[in-house]
Motif scaffolding. Sequence first.
Motif, PDB file in Angstrom:
ATOM      1  N   GLU A 178     -31.731  63.372  93.034  1.00 62.29           N
ATOM      2  CA  GLU A 178     -31.450  63.385  94.471  1.00 62.29           C
ATOM      3  C   GLU A 178     -30.593  62.162  94.796  1.00 62.29           C
ATOM      4  OE1 GLU A 178     -31.685  65.197  98.228  1.00 62.29           O
ATOM      5  OE2 GLU A 178     -32.673  65.905  96.389  1.00 62.29           O
ATOM      6  N   THR A 238     -28.617  59.595  97.086  1.00 59.33           N
ATOM      7  CA  THR A 238     -28.513  59.014  98.432  1.00 59.33           C
ATOM      8  C   THR A 238     -27.132  58.409  98.569  1.00 59.33           C
ATOM      9  OG1 THR A 238     -30.868  58.456  98.347  1.00 59.33           O
ATOM     10  CG2 THR A 238     -29.547  57.399 100.072  1.00 59.33           C
ATOM     11  N   ASP A 239     -26.329  58.947  99.490  1.00 59.53           N
ATOM     12  CA  ASP A 239     -24.934  58.525  99.631  1.00 59.53           C
ATOM     13  C   ASP A 239     -24.775  57.698 100.896  1.00 59.53           C
ATOM     14  OD1 ASP A 239     -22.169  58.280  99.665  1.00 59.53           O
ATOM     15  OD2 ASP A 239     -21.857  60.300  98.879  1.00 59.53           O
ATOM     16  N   GLY A 293     -19.097  60.016 101.445  1.00 57.38           N
ATOM     17  CA  GLY A 293     -19.546  61.330 101.008  1.00 57.38           C
ATOM     18  C   GLY A 293     -18.693  61.861  99.874  1.00 57.38           C
ATOM     19  N   SER A 305     -24.420  69.541  98.020  1.00 56.72           N
ATOM     20  CA  SER A 305     -25.832  69.176  98.120  1.00 56.72           C
ATOM     21  C   SER A 305     -26.046  67.794  97.524  1.00 56.72           C
ATOM     22  CB  SER A 305     -26.686  70.205  97.376  1.00 56.72           C
ATOM     23  OG  SER A 305     -28.014  69.732  97.201  1.00 56.72           O
ATOM     24  N   ASN A 306     -27.065  67.092  98.012  1.00 54.90           N
ATOM     25  CA  ASN A 306     -27.391  65.783  97.451  1.00 54.90           C
ATOM     26  C   ASN A 306     -28.192  65.901  96.160  1.00 54.90           C
ATOM     27  OD1 ASN A 306     -26.044  64.376  99.384  1.00 54.90           O
ATOM     28  ND2 ASN A 306     -27.842  63.974 100.649  1.00 54.90           N
ATOM     29  N   ARG A 313     -28.116  66.872  92.567  1.00 54.79           N
ATOM     30  CA  ARG A 313     -26.991  67.088  91.661  1.00 54.79           C
ATOM     31  C   ARG A 313     -27.380  66.833  90.212  1.00 54.79           C
ATOM     32  NH1 ARG A 313     -23.209  63.063  95.374  1.00 54.79           N
ATOM     33  NH2 ARG A 313     -23.522  64.218  97.324  1.00 54.79           N
ATOM     34  N   CYS A 357     -28.322  53.902  95.672  1.00 58.23           N
ATOM     35  CA  CYS A 357     -29.130  55.098  95.425  1.00 58.23           C
ATOM     36  C   CYS A 357     -30.222  54.822  94.397  1.00 58.23           C
ATOM     37  CB  CYS A 357     -28.236  56.237  94.943  1.00 58.23           C
ATOM     38  SG  CYS A 357     -29.149  57.709  94.425  1.00 58.23           S
TER      39      CYS A 357
END
Length: 278
Positions: free
Chosen positions: A61, A63-64, A68, A74-75, A77, A136
Amino acid sequence: MLFQLTSYLKFLLKSQNQHGLHSPFVYDLVTKCFYDKSYHGGYELIKDYRNDLLRNKNLIEVTDFGAGSRVFKSNRRPVFSIAKNAGITLHRAKLIHRLTKYLNINKALELGTSLGIASSAIAANKKTSLITIEGCPETSKVVRKQIKKYDLNNIQLMNTRFETAISQLSPYLKNKQETTDNGQPPNSQPRTDQKFDLIYFDGNHQKQATLNYFKKLLPTAHNDSVFIFDDIHWSPEMEEAWEEIKANPKVQVTIDTYQWGLVFFRKEQQKQDFTIRV
């Protein structure tokens, strides 16, 4: 997409290779580093590190905190897809490794670790001590495993927001009581003597954030430092940021390679801007 195509065509029209370069420093940099075709021992580590990630099918998952992604919807990846689509290319990784060696980089800072491919390329030069910052948590976990696996003991990974890390590294900022990756507030005062030979800006492709990081970290530069900005042609706003950076009175020499913008502070140099194909 149209903007990228137009900006690249403009770059090609303005760009040159080593011919006609009237700066001895830039000529040597281009011929002896940019266009160096010889083998470097660090290349094997870089390739192994990157290929390892390309085989990693784990989902994380992301976190950006930046502009972006143009690729991911989708987050959540897969690691291999991040390495393939968002990570630095092998060509660029080899180039930053050569730069680290050619410029004799001892202390480096990276804003935006991602999966650490560029980090491994910098740290493959064992003389270089690298601090790399990644916001992240899930991405950072992958990198920590990679650092351990490849014995990259000269990398210090900070899992925190850029602003938090910079407040501890830049000499003229107050030390705000924000938490670091271990959940504790930083207990040291900002380092007034902290200087970096290289800073690689690769974590937030937005104009104001880029300019803020540049200005806050400017006091950590010395005469022979190099700042490298990734994706300077990402958007019209990033091109505006690049123009403002070029115009800064402390900046003497800049090189636009389209993907990267390199900034040098050499007071002995005439102020010049170059556009060079690599």
